[in-house]
Design a protein around this motif. Structure first.
Motif, PDB file in Angstrom:
ATOM      1  N   GLN A  92     -11.193  52.148  10.617  1.00 40.68           N
ATOM      2  CA  GLN A  92     -10.108  51.678   9.750  1.00 40.68           C
ATOM      3  C   GLN A  92      -9.938  50.158   9.901  1.00 40.68           C
ATOM      4  N   ALA A  93     -10.046  49.689  11.141  1.00 38.98           N
ATOM      5  CA  ALA A  93      -9.906  48.242  11.384  1.00 38.98           C
ATOM      6  C   ALA A  93     -11.013  47.455  10.689  1.00 38.98           C
ATOM      7  N   LYS A  94     -12.175  48.104  10.482  1.00 41.52           N
ATOM      8  CA  LYS A  94     -13.290  47.434   9.803  1.00 41.52           C
ATOM      9  C   LYS A  94     -13.193  47.587   8.281  1.00 41.52           C
ATOM     10  N   GLY A  95     -12.097  48.168   7.796  1.00 40.39           N
ATOM     11  CA  GLY A  95     -11.885  48.255   6.353  1.00 40.39           C
ATOM     12  C   GLY A  95     -12.301  49.576   5.722  1.00 40.39           C
ATOM     13  N   CYS A  96     -12.766  50.543   6.532  1.00 39.44           N
ATOM     14  CA  CYS A  96     -13.107  51.852   5.968  1.00 39.44           C
ATOM     15  C   CYS A  96     -11.820  52.600   5.605  1.00 39.44           C
ATOM     16  N   GLU A  97     -11.924  53.429   4.573  1.00 39.51           N
ATOM     17  CA  GLU A  97     -10.735  54.170   4.146  1.00 39.51           C
ATOM     18  C   GLU A  97     -10.729  55.571   4.774  1.00 39.51           C
ATOM     19  N   ILE A  98      -9.903  55.758   5.796  1.00 38.77           N
ATOM     20  CA  ILE A  98      -9.730  57.099   6.367  1.00 38.77           C
ATOM     21  C   ILE A  98      -8.694  57.788   5.467  1.00 38.77           C
ATOM     22  N   VAL A  99      -9.101  58.904   4.830  1.00 35.21           N
ATOM     23  CA  VAL A  99      -8.172  59.519   3.868  1.00 35.21           C
ATOM     24  C   VAL A  99      -7.374  60.673   4.455  1.00 35.21           C
ATOM     25  N   GLN A 100      -7.856  61.249   5.540  1.00 31.31           N
ATOM     26  CA  GLN A 100      -7.168  62.436   6.078  1.00 31.31           C
ATOM     27  C   GLN A 100      -7.680  62.746   7.488  1.00 31.31           C
ATOM     28  N   VAL A 101      -6.830  63.435   8.265  1.00 34.41           N
ATOM     29  CA  VAL A 101      -7.217  63.916   9.588  1.00 34.41           C
ATOM     30  C   VAL A 101      -7.033  65.429   9.620  1.00 34.41           C
ATOM     31  N   TYR A 102      -8.018  66.134  10.171  1.00 33.98           N
ATOM     32  CA  TYR A 102      -7.847  67.568  10.399  1.00 33.98           C
ATOM     33  C   TYR A 102      -7.938  67.839  11.895  1.00 33.98           C
ATOM     34  N   SER A 103      -7.045  68.663  12.402  1.00 34.04           N
ATOM     35  CA  SER A 103      -7.212  69.224  13.744  1.00 34.04           C
ATOM     36  C   SER A 103      -6.575  70.602  13.765  1.00 34.04           C
ATOM     37  N   ARG A 104      -7.107  71.485  14.612  1.00 34.52           N
ATOM     38  CA  ARG A 104      -6.530  72.832  14.705  1.00 34.52           C
ATOM     39  C   ARG A 104      -5.123  72.802  15.271  1.00 34.52           C
ATOM     40  N   THR A 105      -4.867  71.805  16.128  1.00 31.87           N
ATOM     41  CA  THR A 105      -3.548  71.758  16.758  1.00 31.87           C
ATOM     42  C   THR A 105      -2.690  70.682  16.083  1.00 31.87           C
ATOM     43  N   GLU A 106      -1.518  71.098  15.666  1.00 35.28           N
ATOM     44  CA  GLU A 106      -0.630  70.220  14.889  1.00 35.28           C
ATOM     45  C   GLU A 106      -0.285  68.948  15.655  1.00 35.28           C
ATOM     46  N   GLU A 107      -0.086  69.089  16.951  1.00 42.81           N
ATOM     47  CA  GLU A 107       0.318  67.938  17.751  1.00 42.81           C
ATOM     48  C   GLU A 107      -0.722  66.808  17.702  1.00 42.81           C
ATOM     49  N   SER A 108      -1.981  67.197  17.943  1.00 40.72           N
ATOM     50  CA  SER A 108      -3.056  66.193  17.906  1.00 40.72           C
ATOM     51  C   SER A 108      -3.221  65.634  16.498  1.00 40.72           C
ATOM     52  N   ALA A 109      -3.218  66.523  15.506  1.00 39.47           N
ATOM     53  CA  ALA A 109      -3.425  66.098  14.118  1.00 39.47           C
ATOM     54  C   ALA A 109      -2.353  65.081  13.714  1.00 39.47           C
ATOM     55  N   SER A 110      -1.105  65.406  13.994  1.00 39.26           N
ATOM     56  CA  SER A 110      -0.012  64.530  13.544  1.00 39.26           C
ATOM     57  C   SER A 110      -0.010  63.214  14.319  1.00 39.26           C
ATOM     58  N   GLU A 111      -0.387  63.268  15.595  1.00 38.95           N
ATOM     59  CA  GLU A 111      -0.394  62.053  16.410  1.00 38.95           C
ATOM     60  C   GLU A 111      -1.417  61.047  15.867  1.00 38.95           C
ATOM     61  N   LEU A 112      -2.637  61.527  15.631  1.00 39.97           N
ATOM     62  CA  LEU A 112      -3.674  60.618  15.131  1.00 39.97           C
ATOM     63  C   LEU A 112      -3.350  60.162  13.705  1.00 39.97           C
ATOM     64  N   ALA A 113      -2.842  61.102  12.870  1.00 38.56           N
ATOM     65  CA  ALA A 113      -2.487  60.763  11.485  1.00 38.56           C
ATOM     66  C   ALA A 113      -1.428  59.656  11.462  1.00 38.56           C
ATOM     67  N   GLU A 114      -0.516  59.738  12.391  1.00 40.98           N
ATOM     68  CA  GLU A 114       0.540  58.714  12.458  1.00 40.98           C
ATOM     69  C   GLU A 114      -0.040  57.354  12.843  1.00 40.98           C
ATOM     70  N   HIS A 115      -0.934  57.370  13.859  1.00 36.94           N
ATOM     71  CA  HIS A 115      -1.647  56.153  14.253  1.00 36.94           C
ATOM     72  C   HIS A 115      -2.298  55.484  13.045  1.00 36.94           C
ATOM     73  N   LEU A 116      -2.965  56.341  12.241  1.00 39.98           N
ATOM     74  CA  LEU A 116      -3.775  55.810  11.130  1.00 39.98           C
ATOM     75  C   LEU A 116      -2.960  55.660   9.849  1.00 39.98           C
ATOM     76  N   GLN A 117      -1.740  56.214   9.873  1.00 39.17           N
ATOM     77  CA  GLN A 117      -0.890  56.196   8.663  1.00 39.17           C
ATOM     78  C   GLN A 117      -1.576  56.902   7.497  1.00 39.17           C
ATOM     79  N   VAL A 118      -2.096  58.105   7.783  1.00 41.64           N
ATOM     80  CA  VAL A 118      -2.733  58.916   6.735  1.00 41.64           C
ATOM     81  C   VAL A 118      -2.211  60.353   6.855  1.00 41.64           C
ATOM     82  N   PRO A 119      -2.421  61.187   5.807  1.00 41.49           N
ATOM     83  CA  PRO A 119      -1.973  62.583   5.911  1.00 41.49           C
ATOM     84  C   PRO A 119      -2.860  63.394   6.852  1.00 41.49           C
ATOM     85  N   TYR A 120      -2.340  64.531   7.305  1.00 43.32           N
ATOM     86  CA  TYR A 120      -3.150  65.414   8.140  1.00 43.32           C
ATOM     87  C   TYR A 120      -3.005  66.846   7.677  1.00 43.32           C
ATOM     88  N   THR A 121      -3.930  67.702   8.127  1.00 48.12           N
ATOM     89  CA  THR A 121      -3.809  69.134   7.863  1.00 48.12           C
ATOM     90  C   THR A 121      -4.302  69.891   9.088  1.00 48.12           C
TER      91      THR A 121
END
Lengths: 258, 258
Positions: B24-53
């Protein structure tokens, strides 16, 4: 002041060589080198531009400080003949695993100057980043050894003989065994035609990490994740390397126990 | 260009987190994060400011690149559902020990992007000093993955699946097992009330040395000197630590064999 002391080096191996060169560069007067083997003695003496001897009897009697850096097994044999006739001098050894008391029955003023570093003949040592551990028979001797060590490095600690033998054991794990892990890694890469250089960033980061995190917290990899799947595959790859396989098993198990 | 690619991260562990942030810092567009566990998914999604599932069915279908950084055991289960309905995209995994062929029966365009580094959540990663190993199903995919890796680091190598599993095994020795040697060293020092910081210069020098010398040539210590006297003392000190004693014995023996 330490740099008006006349120093004799007993031993001409890696520790004596690097220490001798560094002390001389700091203005200390190295007056002589002794080694049992003429080749080592003459090589170091030439480096330092000082005389050498291969006979303990011919070791200079009027030096202030005798630094003994010989194999641990040889130290005990050297002490009585070295001290005899030189009773006013200060005697130190550089071995992590030998207690200070080895000097007790022979010498009056003695101590230990243990540079905790890995010395190779082929590689220059930057003493400013070496931890020194000192111990001495009396206060005056301790001050002198601290001053001598601090002329080479800011990292000077006091440690008694009991602490020092644990330091030495800890250093075997952190340095010698670590280097062997690098060697095993290199042998695996070589068989696959892969450059060991590709591993250096990982090696560097592994070392850098423990400047910030305690090693137990910095641990990563299949063992700490309890990833049996990966570990089983790795063990299968090591079937023809039974010693490496055993090392893989023992360390992985120990990572999980810690 | 890689920085107009739409990327989905499958997984939210250490590798996905550090890789996602760096891309993301290099300008790539991260559009979404998936993880089986909500805690990990939401934590990384928040870091990146993108949606998660947390449901594979809800993973975006119109990304260009799916980077899968999940536990090795989970990867196989994820693949079929992930590829279905997204057949035109490029799929890569980041695991050293998994062959590229895991994608073969499901995907058309696939590859591997293996960053050989030790990732901890708590520590920032400087990707410019990470070795990347890439492999791809076709030439076009290989070019894209190389470009992506080279946007992060100059150290990009091609390695096939067989080489990569040896790389991973070699990395376990050079990184995970090395770190465990540090941990054992730290535990010995702690028991003696000595600071682990005193060991850092030795750890650093041990790592620096193998930039110049092959590890087998850089080896020092009682085992390579065959100093049985010191080794016996060390083993006696480890009597109450049977696992450490066994590790000391095995590695010392192997140093002498090599």
């Amino acid at each position: 002041m330490v740099n008006n002391k006349r120093i004799v080096l007993i031993g001409a191996g890696n520790v004596a060589t690097h220490l001798g060169l560094a002390l001389q560069a700091k203005g200390c007067e190295i007056v002589q080198v002794y080694s049992r083997t003429e080749e080592s003695a003459s090589e170091l003496a030439e480096h330092l531009q000082v005389p050498y001897t291969i006979s303990l009897v011919e070791v200079s009697v009027d030096a202030d400080l005798y630094i003994v850096a010989v194999k641990d097994a040889v130290l005990q044999d050297v002490i009585p003949s070295l001290v005899k006739g030189r009773e006013d001098a200060l005697f130190v050894h550089t071995a992590g695993s030998i207690p200070m008391d080895v000097w007790k029955t022979s010498a009056r003023r003695y101590g230990v100057l243990y540079p905790m570093q890995t010395f190779s003949k082929l590689r220059k040592v930057d003493f400013t980043s070496v931890s020194f551990f000192v111990e001495a028979s009396g206060c005056e001797e301790l001050v002198l050894l601290k001053e001598l060590a601090m002329s080479l490095s800011p990292k000077v600690y006091e440690a008694n003989s009991e602490q020092r033998r644990y330091l030495h054991l800890a250093a075997v794990f952190a340095c010698n065994f670590t280097n062997h892990m690098y060697a095993l890694s290199a042998s695996l890469l070589e068989k696959q035609g892969l450059p060991f250089d590709a591993m250096l960033p990982l090696i560097d980061e592994t070392a850098r990490k423990v400047h910030e995190l305690p090693p137990a917290q910095a641990q990563t990899g299949p063992a700490i994740r309890r990833d049996e799947n990966v570990m089983d595959k790795h063990l299968a790859m090591l079937l023809e390397e039974p010693s490496m396989k055993e090392i893989y098993e023992k360390i992985s198990k120990n990572i999980q126990e810690l």
